[in-house]
Write a protein that holds these residues in place. Structure first.
Motif, PDB file in Angstrom:
ATOM      1  N   ILE A   1      62.662  -5.984  15.246  1.00  0.00           N
ATOM      2  CA  ILE A   1      62.441  -7.229  16.001  1.00  0.00           C
ATOM      3  C   ILE A   1      62.062  -6.909  17.443  1.00  0.00           C
ATOM      4  CG2 ILE A   1      63.571  -9.292  16.902  1.00  0.00           C
ATOM      5  CD1 ILE A   1      65.207  -9.337  14.290  1.00  0.00           C
ATOM      6  N   VAL A   2      62.781  -5.966  18.066  1.00  0.00           N
ATOM      7  CA  VAL A   2      62.471  -5.584  19.450  1.00  0.00           C
ATOM      8  C   VAL A   2      61.067  -4.989  19.522  1.00  0.00           C
ATOM      9  CG1 VAL A   2      63.100  -3.990  21.308  1.00  0.00           C
ATOM     10  CG2 VAL A   2      64.880  -5.256  20.100  1.00  0.00           C
ATOM     11  N   LEU A   3      60.733  -4.138  18.568  1.00  0.00           N
ATOM     12  CA  LEU A   3      59.404  -3.527  18.545  1.00  0.00           C
ATOM     13  C   LEU A   3      58.314  -4.586  18.415  1.00  0.00           C
ATOM     14  CD1 LEU A   3      57.819  -0.832  18.454  1.00  0.00           C
ATOM     15  CD2 LEU A   3      57.955  -1.011  15.969  1.00  0.00           C
ATOM     16  N   LEU A   4      58.507  -5.538  17.533  1.00  0.00           N
ATOM     17  CA  LEU A   4      57.509  -6.598  17.345  1.00  0.00           C
ATOM     18  C   LEU A   4      57.350  -7.447  18.607  1.00  0.00           C
ATOM     19  CD1 LEU A   4      58.258  -7.747  13.705  1.00  0.00           C
ATOM     20  CD2 LEU A   4      56.273  -6.494  14.516  1.00  0.00           C
ATOM     21  N   VAL A   5      58.461  -7.756  19.271  1.00  0.00           N
ATOM     22  CA  VAL A   5      58.401  -8.563  20.492  1.00  0.00           C
ATOM     23  C   VAL A   5      57.663  -7.804  21.593  1.00  0.00           C
ATOM     24  CG1 VAL A   5      59.805  -9.544  22.356  1.00  0.00           C
ATOM     25  CG2 VAL A   5      60.428  -9.954  19.983  1.00  0.00           C
ATOM     26  N   VAL A   6      57.986  -6.518  21.781  1.00  0.00           N
ATOM     27  CA  VAL A   6      57.339  -5.725  22.825  1.00  0.00           C
ATOM     28  C   VAL A   6      55.848  -5.566  22.545  1.00  0.00           C
ATOM     29  CG1 VAL A   6      57.232  -3.408  23.842  1.00  0.00           C
ATOM     30  CG2 VAL A   6      59.439  -4.520  23.500  1.00  0.00           C
ATOM     31  N   VAL A   7      55.492  -5.263  21.310  1.00  0.00           N
ATOM     32  CA  VAL A   7      54.080  -5.107  20.958  1.00  0.00           C
ATOM     33  C   VAL A   7      53.348  -6.442  21.115  1.00  0.00           C
ATOM     34  CG1 VAL A   7      52.496  -4.625  19.041  1.00  0.00           C
ATOM     35  CG2 VAL A   7      54.429  -3.109  19.482  1.00  0.00           C
ATOM     36  N   GLY A   8      53.993  -7.520  20.738  1.00  0.00           N
ATOM     37  CA  GLY A   8      53.375  -8.834  20.892  1.00  0.00           C
ATOM     38  C   GLY A   8      53.113  -9.183  22.347  1.00  0.00           C
ATOM     39  N   LEU A   9      54.096  -8.920  23.212  1.00  0.00           N
ATOM     40  CA  LEU A   9      53.918  -9.205  24.638  1.00  0.00           C
ATOM     41  C   LEU A   9      52.830  -8.322  25.246  1.00  0.00           C
ATOM     42  CD1 LEU A   9      57.615  -9.631  25.789  1.00  0.00           C
ATOM     43  CD2 LEU A   9      55.883 -11.417  25.575  1.00  0.00           C
ATOM     44  N   LEU A  10      52.796  -7.060  24.857  1.00  0.00           N
ATOM     45  CA  LEU A  10      51.768  -6.152  25.356  1.00  0.00           C
ATOM     46  C   LEU A  10      50.379  -6.617  24.916  1.00  0.00           C
ATOM     47  CD1 LEU A  10      51.249  -3.461  26.861  1.00  0.00           C
ATOM     48  CD2 LEU A  10      51.398  -2.345  24.639  1.00  0.00           C
ATOM     49  N   LEU A  11      50.265  -7.040  23.681  1.00  0.00           N
ATOM     50  CA  LEU A  11      48.985  -7.529  23.170  1.00  0.00           C
ATOM     51  C   LEU A  11      48.545  -8.791  23.911  1.00  0.00           C
ATOM     52  CD1 LEU A  11      46.917  -6.851  20.961  1.00  0.00           C
ATOM     53  CD2 LEU A  11      48.122  -8.455  19.495  1.00  0.00           C
ATOM     54  N   ILE A  12      49.469  -9.705  24.143  1.00  0.00           N
ATOM     55  CA  ILE A  12      49.143 -10.929  24.885  1.00  0.00           C
ATOM     56  C   ILE A  12      48.695 -10.582  26.300  1.00  0.00           C
ATOM     57  CG2 ILE A  12      50.174 -12.996  25.917  1.00  0.00           C
ATOM     58  CD1 ILE A  12      51.883 -13.209  23.357  1.00  0.00           C
ATOM     59  N   PHE A  13      49.387  -9.619  26.938  1.00  0.00           N
ATOM     60  CA  PHE A  13      49.041  -9.202  28.297  1.00  0.00           C
ATOM     61  C   PHE A  13      47.625  -8.624  28.349  1.00  0.00           C
ATOM     62  CE2 PHE A  13      48.986  -5.731  31.454  1.00  0.00           C
ATOM     63  CZ  PHE A  13      49.212  -6.471  32.606  1.00  0.00           C
TER      64      PHE A  13
END
Length: 89
Positions: free
Chosen positions: A35-47
């Motif tokens: 879950i943490v990995l998905l959230v971090v990757v998602g935020l990085l992708l959005i950025f």
């Protein structure tokens, strides 16, 4: 009499393991690390996507950057390097 119905209470081992696997899967849920990995990757992708969109928008709408004026001294040096004599010399 009890011995006659004993087989009905026993579950075959293969089905028993399946039941345990299902119970464990329901109890655990998602892996917290995932879950943490998905959230971090998602935020990085959005950025990154947001930066690209802003960059492309700025390229279209902002006027080109003004260049600094070149000093007369530098212009004179450049002309001498090219072999053209400066006016008044």
């Amino acid at each position: 009499m009890e011995d006659e119905f004993e087989f009905a209470d026993k579950v075959p081992p293969s089905f028993d393991r399946m039941g345990d696997a299902i119970k464990n899967a329901e109890a655990k849920g998602f892996n917290p690390g995932l879950i943490v990995l998905l959230v971090v990757v998602g935020l990085l992708l959005i950025f990154l996507v947001g930066n690209y969109i802003l960059y492309s928008y700025a390229q279209k709408t902002l006027p080109p950057k003004k260049k600094k004026p070149v000093s007369k001294k530098k212009m004179k040096k450049e002309r001498l390097k090219q072999g053209v004599s400066a006016p008044g010399e």
